[in-house]
Design a protein around this motif. Structure first.
Motif: not given
Length: 345
Positions: A278-283
């Protein structure tokens, strides 16, 4: 070598004179402070409307302030005549922690469609989260002061302005050395999602709030290390952060987060944002809160990317005991205590 004794009988004549002179000076200071306290108490009796301006402008001796405050049994509005700066100034503002508190806590709900306000690495200190140093002029806090007519030379520091939540919330995650992985820019910046617009962390939080989007913070190991700082938990709460997902927490800061109603969640051992791809840009959607929490409970998180693909993983709730659960259910220790007082009255 014989060390001189500290008893008065063994003092030399010169030391005795110095000692007595020091006692006289200290007694004079105590007498002076007693006279000042008496004078201020008389001011209260005659309703001096400038007393509180002086007491709450940081020019008053702390002892005098405590004694005078305790002498007031029934505050009278006339004491605050001409003291508009107590509520409209830049040093002290009524905080928002007790606004809209109901007699009973609302039920906990799952956190749905949350966005990461910041994604940070290991050993993020409380000073990264809530700096105490100087206020940059181009920061959200600096702009706030300028808008309120404060000259740059009079900015002082975040620590000196901690009586004004409007400044401290603008300074949250405001350390100029903070590295937020959502943006290549160092300092108080982030990328607002999903439109990927770069803006200050405070401005992004305000935009998210207006859209009804809950927020989380994502971190590595030892999140909240360093000195204990209450605003490192208060600030994120006022920004709208509902949970912090980290590889590990500093012990006291974890407790402070719970005390402000923020849910601390910990990755499973050996897992991290990166290891999960994951990158942290997800919801992010955090499930299981609405059905009730238990100490150390496992909680499911679903991360949905821009392409619609989702990844589910399990994290550990760092509510370590029943008291933590109760604090979070009430939205923090302040609403918890207030509701207890309301129930007794």
């Amino acid at each position: 070598m014989n060390h001189p004794s500290s008893t008065a009988a063994e003092l030399t004549e010169r030391d005795r004179v110095l000692f007595q002179d020091g006692v006289r000076k200290y007694a004079h200071q105590l007498e002076f402070r007693a006279q000042r306290i008496e004078q201020r108490t008389k001011q209260i009796e005659y309703g001096c409307n400038t007393l509180f301006c002086e007491l709450f402008s940081n020019r008053c001796d702390p002892l005098e302030r405590r004694v005078v405050e305790r002498s007031i049994e029934k505050p009278d509005a006339r004491f605050f005549d001409g003291c508009d700066h107590l509520t409209s100034g830049t040093s002290h503002r009524d905080s928002q922690f007790f606004e809209n508190i109901s007699a009973t806590p609302p039920p906990l709900t799952d956190i749905v469609g949350a966005r990461a306000l910041v994604v940070v690495g290991d050993s993020i200190t409380t000073d990264h989260i809530s700096p105490a140093g100087s206020i940059p002029a181009d920061s959200p806090a600096g702009k706030y002061l300028i808008e309120h007519g404060v000259e740059r030379a009079e900015f002082n520091s975040y620590g000196a302005r901690r009586g004004n939540h409007e400044i401290l919330v603008r300074g949250t995650f405001g350390n100029i050395r903070l590295r937020n992985l959502l943006t290549p820019r160092e300092g108080y910046w982030t990328t607002r999602l999903p439109d990927r617009q770069e803006m200050t962390i405070f401005d992004a939080a305000q935009r998210y709030r207006g859209e009804g989007v809950p927020l989380i913070a994502i971190a590595g190991k030892e999140y909240g290390s360093g000195s204990s700082r209450d605003w490192a938990a208060k600030g994120p709460l006022l920004l709208g952060v509902r949970a912090v997902l980290a590889e590990s927490f500093e012990r006291i800061h974890r407790s402070n987060l719970v005390g402000m109603g923020i849910l601390p969640l910990e990755f499973q051992p050996g897992e991290s944002l990166r290891s999960l791809g994951l990158t942290g840009t997800e919801a992010f959607t955090i499930r299981g809160l609405g059905s009730g929490l238990e100490p150390g409970q496992r909680v499911e998180v679903e991360a949905t990317g821009e392409d619609g693909a989702s990844r589910r993983f399990t994290v550990i709730s760092r509510l370590d005991n029943a008291t933590d659960v109760e604090y979070l259910r009430h939205g923090g220790v302040l609403p918890f205590v207030l509701r207890q007082l309301m129930a007794r009255s």
